[in-house]
Design an enzyme around this catalytic site. Structure first.
Site, mmCIF file in Angstrom:
data_model
loop_
_atom_site.group_PDB
_atom_site.id
_atom_site.type_symbol
_atom_site.label_atom_id
_atom_site.label_comp_id
_atom_site.label_asym_id
_atom_site.label_seq_id
_atom_site.Cartn_x
_atom_site.Cartn_y
_atom_site.Cartn_z
ATOM 1 N N THR A 114 0.801 -1.229 0.000
ATOM 2 C CA THR A 114 0.000 0.000 0.000
ATOM 3 C C THR A 114 0.835 1.281 0.000
ATOM 4 O O THR A 114 0.273 2.375 -0.095
ATOM 5 C CB THR A 114 -0.915 0.037 1.237
ATOM 6 O OG1 THR A 114 -0.115 -0.003 2.425
ATOM 7 C CG2 THR A 114 -1.889 -1.126 1.238
ATOM 8 N N LYS A 115 2.139 1.175 0.096
ATOM 9 C CA LYS A 115 2.980 2.358 0.237
ATOM 10 C C LYS A 115 3.184 3.071 -1.103
ATOM 11 O O LYS A 115 2.899 2.539 -2.169
ATOM 12 C CB LYS A 115 4.341 1.969 0.836
ATOM 13 C CG LYS A 115 4.243 1.362 2.227
ATOM 14 C CD LYS A 115 3.621 2.331 3.218
ATOM 15 C CE LYS A 115 3.720 1.856 4.669
ATOM 16 N NZ LYS A 115 2.809 0.740 4.991
ATOM 17 N N ASN A 116 3.716 4.303 -1.035
ATOM 18 C CA ASN A 116 3.978 5.082 -2.248
ATOM 19 C C ASN A 116 4.773 4.265 -3.269
ATOM 20 O O ASN A 116 4.444 4.249 -4.463
ATOM 21 C CB ASN A 116 4.769 6.346 -1.910
ATOM 22 C CG ASN A 116 3.951 7.395 -1.207
ATOM 23 O OD1 ASN A 116 2.725 7.392 -1.285
ATOM 24 N ND2 ASN A 116 4.620 8.299 -0.507
#
Length: 372
Positions: A187-189
């Site tokens: 889910t991170k950048n």
């Protein structure tokens, strides 16, 4: 029936790269290198260049990045590390796993990042480090925190799990403190295809310690100079992430565009909510978190959006000092009012890059309708 608006959908972006990612997998399969190796070394070099640091060391997860950074500094039993009360559990969990004690400070009302004044009050003779979180893709007030730490000779570690690519004062997260810790959780950048993490530093000796600690405390096979752990980054994760890194700038710009769109659609309606600062320079909006001025409306709003097929999340429903496993550490309920209020009144809206303008408009319209 109107299609739902997911809170997060990784498949949209991954499927657009399907052929390229499949080719990467085949390349790693043919190489026979599955842990560390050339792909990891290349990814580390590219991350170091992008972030503006001398060293970037790939590790097994964002949590392990925090743990190995603390271990490299020698943090252990009898020590205290100050961290924010409003953040993901791993921030304090990593401190606890070293044998040290997490000491919780409050956060700022606007950014919800670590409050320098509260941090200063939390320092004691046992404080060994400050662990600052760049929450939701916005950098903590590092100038003030570094000034406080510098007066006591304390290192500042950046928990930049949600802030890959974020900037403050012309420098990127991970290059602001003594060490930076990143997560490549999907889910991170810069999201990977499983767990993965990174430790950054300009300090040569600390970098060498991290490289040693991530491989059971050995730089040479079967010769262990330290007691480390199995914190190594898989070659496949590094190889896939290498293909995503050049696209990161465009992905972050899409997040900023969505944030600006939310602000335009919701900001002028006199609604009983506060929006994050869409104009904050360097912010990457890993999450887009609104605050309800009446906390009792947060859960009804979330239910209303869910009924319309709109996904949301709550970051975080309980501050760390009120978690059962940390309750004995204190401080008591009511002592960190901003963190406690944020746990009650925040709601995260969809913000992932592949979200469409029409979907953003639907979310905003549904929120406005709820308050109409």
């Amino acid at each position: 029936m109107t299609a739902p608006v997911p809170f997060f959908d990784r498949a949209r972006g991954d499927l657009a790269m399907q052929d390229e990612l499949s080719a990467v997998f085949q390349s790693v399969l043919r190489s026979g290198h599955y842990i560390l190796g050339p792909e990891v070394e290349a990814f580390e070099s590219e991350c170091a260049a992008y972030l503006g640091v001398r060293h970037a060391i790939g590790v097994s997860s964002g949590t392990d990045a925090l743990l190995v950074a603390l271990m490299a500094l020698g943090v252990g039993a009898g020590d205290e590390v100050v961290c924010p009360a409003y953040t993901f559990f791993a921030t304090a969990g990593a401190i606890h796993r070293t044998g040290a004690t997490p000491v919780f400070a409050d956060v700022l009302p606007g950014s919800l990042n670590l409050d320098p004044a509260s941090t200063a009050r939390a320092l004691t003779e046992r404080t060994r480090a400050i662990l600052a979180v760049h929450l939701f893709g916005g950098c903590a007030p590092m100038d003030e925190l570094l000034a406080i730490a510098g007066g006591r000779g304390l290192p500042v570690i950046e928990d930049a799990a949600q802030a890959f690519g974020a900037e403050r004062g012309g420098r990127r997260a991970g290059a602001l403190g003594l060490m930076g810790c990143f997560s490549f959780f999907p889910t991170k950048n810069l999201g990977g295809f499983g767990d993965g993490g990174l430790v950054t530093t300009d300090h040569d000796e600390l970098a060498e310690r991290v490289r040693t600690l991530r491989a059971q405390g050995a730089r040479k096979k079967h010769h262990h100079t330290r007691v480390g752990g199995n914190f190594r980054l898989d070659a496949l994760q590094a190889a896939l992430l290498r293909r995503k890194l050049p696209r990161l700038g465009a992905l972050l710009e899409r997040r900023r565009e969505h944030a600006a769109r939310y602000a335009a659609l919701l900001g002028g309606r006199d609604l009983p909510l506060a929006l994050p600062d869409a104009g904050a320079a360097g912010r990457t909006f890993n999450q887009y978190v609104i605050r309800l001025k009446d906390a009792s409306l947060r859960d009804p709003l979330r239910s209303s959006l869910a009924e319309q097929g709109i996904g949301t999340e709550i970051y975080y429903p309980a501050p760390l000092h009120l978690q059962p496993c940390f309750a004995r550490l204190g401080p008591p309920e009511g002592s960190l009012p901003v963190a406690e209020a944020a746990a009650r009144d925040t709601l995260a809206l969809p913000i992932f890059p592949e979200l469409t303008g029409e979907e953003v408009a639907r979310v905003a319209a549904a929120i406005a309708s709820f308050f109409a």
